[in-house]
Design an enzyme around this catalytic site. Structure first.
Site, short mmCIF file in Angstrom:
data_model
loop_
_atom_site.label_atom_id
_atom_site.label_comp_id
_atom_site.label_asym_id
_atom_site.label_seq_id
_atom_site.Cartn_x
_atom_site.Cartn_y
_atom_site.Cartn_z
N HIS A 121 0.84 -1.22 0.00
CA HIS A 121 0.00 0.00 0.00
C HIS A 121 0.86 1.26 0.00
O HIS A 121 0.54 2.25 -0.65
CB HIS A 121 -0.87 0.05 1.27
CG HIS A 121 -1.81 -1.10 1.41
ND1 HIS A 121 -1.66 -2.06 2.39
CD2 HIS A 121 -2.92 -1.45 0.72
CE1 HIS A 121 -2.64 -2.94 2.29
NE2 HIS A 121 -3.41 -2.60 1.29
N ASP A 130 -3.42 -8.06 -7.24
CA ASP A 130 -4.80 -8.37 -7.59
C ASP A 130 -4.98 -8.11 -9.08
O ASP A 130 -5.63 -7.15 -9.49
CB ASP A 130 -5.76 -7.52 -6.77
CG ASP A 130 -5.74 -7.91 -5.30
OD1 ASP A 130 -5.80 -9.12 -5.01
OD2 ASP A 130 -5.63 -7.02 -4.45
O1 PAF Z 1 -7.79 -3.98 -3.25
C1 PAF Z 1 -8.45 -3.60 -2.26
O2 PAF Z 1 -7.94 -3.38 -1.19
C2 PAF Z 1 -9.96 -3.42 -2.42
O3 PAF Z 1 -10.51 -4.38 -3.23
C3 PAF Z 1 -10.35 -2.01 -2.92
C4 PAF Z 1 -9.82 -1.72 -4.31
C5 PAF Z 1 -9.82 -0.97 -1.94
C6 PAF Z 1 -11.87 -1.88 -2.97
O4 PAF Z 1 -12.44 -2.11 -1.73
#
Ligand code: PAF
Length: 285
Positions: A37, A150
């Site tokens: 993140h 993802d």
């Molecule tokens: O990847 C994630 O953490 C979630 O799927 C997202 C894109 C924040 C949507 O809730």
């Protein structure tokens, strides 16, 4: 860094930034932040004048037997990490703030979901596109950042943005890994000690599969078989799927060709891990 909990406060922040002629970058997350993140936030920081990060565990994208309740949360720690990564506004709404009333309109993803995680998680991507659409409308970003771990989610959001002409550029950021190759994930905390030692074989198996494709194996079936047998031998987990598909269309391929994703999901006792490699046989990775 401003921490805001309501839609009204977020809109005030966005209005002020837009009035100042600032470019906004959005980093949507579900919190329990890790280096993956933070890499998104750092990239957003470099590209934009203002960075908004959202932390929202979106109930709509969890199935009835999934981990919505036990999904790890630590907003206090996340707040410090977000501030250190240069986030300007942290949006941390409650569920009632995001979904105050039953929605009059619902979203259904029509393609790119009948494979990979979409098969075992019906409705998951409908929930993802719903919350991402809401976040795009609220934060009005010029650019939005998503991790390529993802890969299917990125392909679906790419489809959302292109099909519905959202005025936002989506940026896919490379997966951040532990030293032994395990992809950083909030769900890694569910692994037992022994599983944590075995989990890096997920990435190793994918590398082996990609290597065989790059070295000339033309049969997608054989690439998949090789990946599965290596996983079964080393990863100590139940293999959910291994798929080799065109990317980002996620169409099955008879032959190894063009831009593709080799993706896998495995189940440990309490953790379902996913990983992938996006590659192009003509250009390497
Ligand atoms: O990847 C994630 O953490 C979630 O799927 C997202 C894109 C924040 C949507 O809730």
């Amino acid at each position: 860094m401003k921490v805001v909990k309501t839609v009204a406060e977020l809109k005030d922040f966005v209005r002020a930034e837009k009035n100042a002629g600032h470019q906004i970058g959005l980093v949507p997350t579900m919190g329990f932040l890790h280096e993956g993140h933070l890499a998104l936030a750092e990239k957003a920081r470099k590209d934009n004048d203002a960075v908004i990060m959202s932390i929202f565990v979106n109930p709509l994208q969890f199935g009835p037997n999934e981990d919505f309740e036990r999904y790890p949360r630590d907003v206090e720690r996340d707040t410090k990490l977000a501030a250190a990564a240069g986030v300007d506004c942290l949006f941390v709404p409650e569920v009632e703030e995001m979904y105050p009333a039953p929605s009059v309109v619902t979203m259904t993803v029509a393609a790119r979901t009948d494979k990979m995680c979409g098969v075992k998680r019906p409705g998951h991507f409908d929930g993802v596109v719903t919350v991402v659409t809401k976040l795009f409308h609220l934060a009005q970003p010029d650019k939005a950042y998503f991790g390529l771990k993802d890969a299917q989610q990125f392909a679906v959001i790419d489809g959302l943005v292109n099909s519905l002409n959202f005025p936002v550029e989506i940026i896919g950021v490379e997966t951040i890994r532990e030293e032994d190759g395990l992809a950083k994930s909030s769900r890694n905390v569910y692994l037992t000690e022994e599983e944590r030692i075995q989990a890096p074989y997920l990435q190793k198996a994918l590398q082996l599969g990609v290597q065989s494709a790059v070295q000339g194996e033309k049969s997608t079936e054989k690439v998949i078989e090789r990946t599965i047998s290596y996983l079964q031998e080393h990863a100590g987990a139940a293999v959910d799927y291994v798929e080799l598909l065109s990317y980002p269309e996620l169409e099955p391929l008879e032959q190894v060709q063009g831009k593709m994703v080799l993706a896998a999901a495995v189940n440990y006792s309490k953790a379902r891990l996913i990983d992938n490699i996006i590659f192009n046989v003509n250009e390497g990775r």
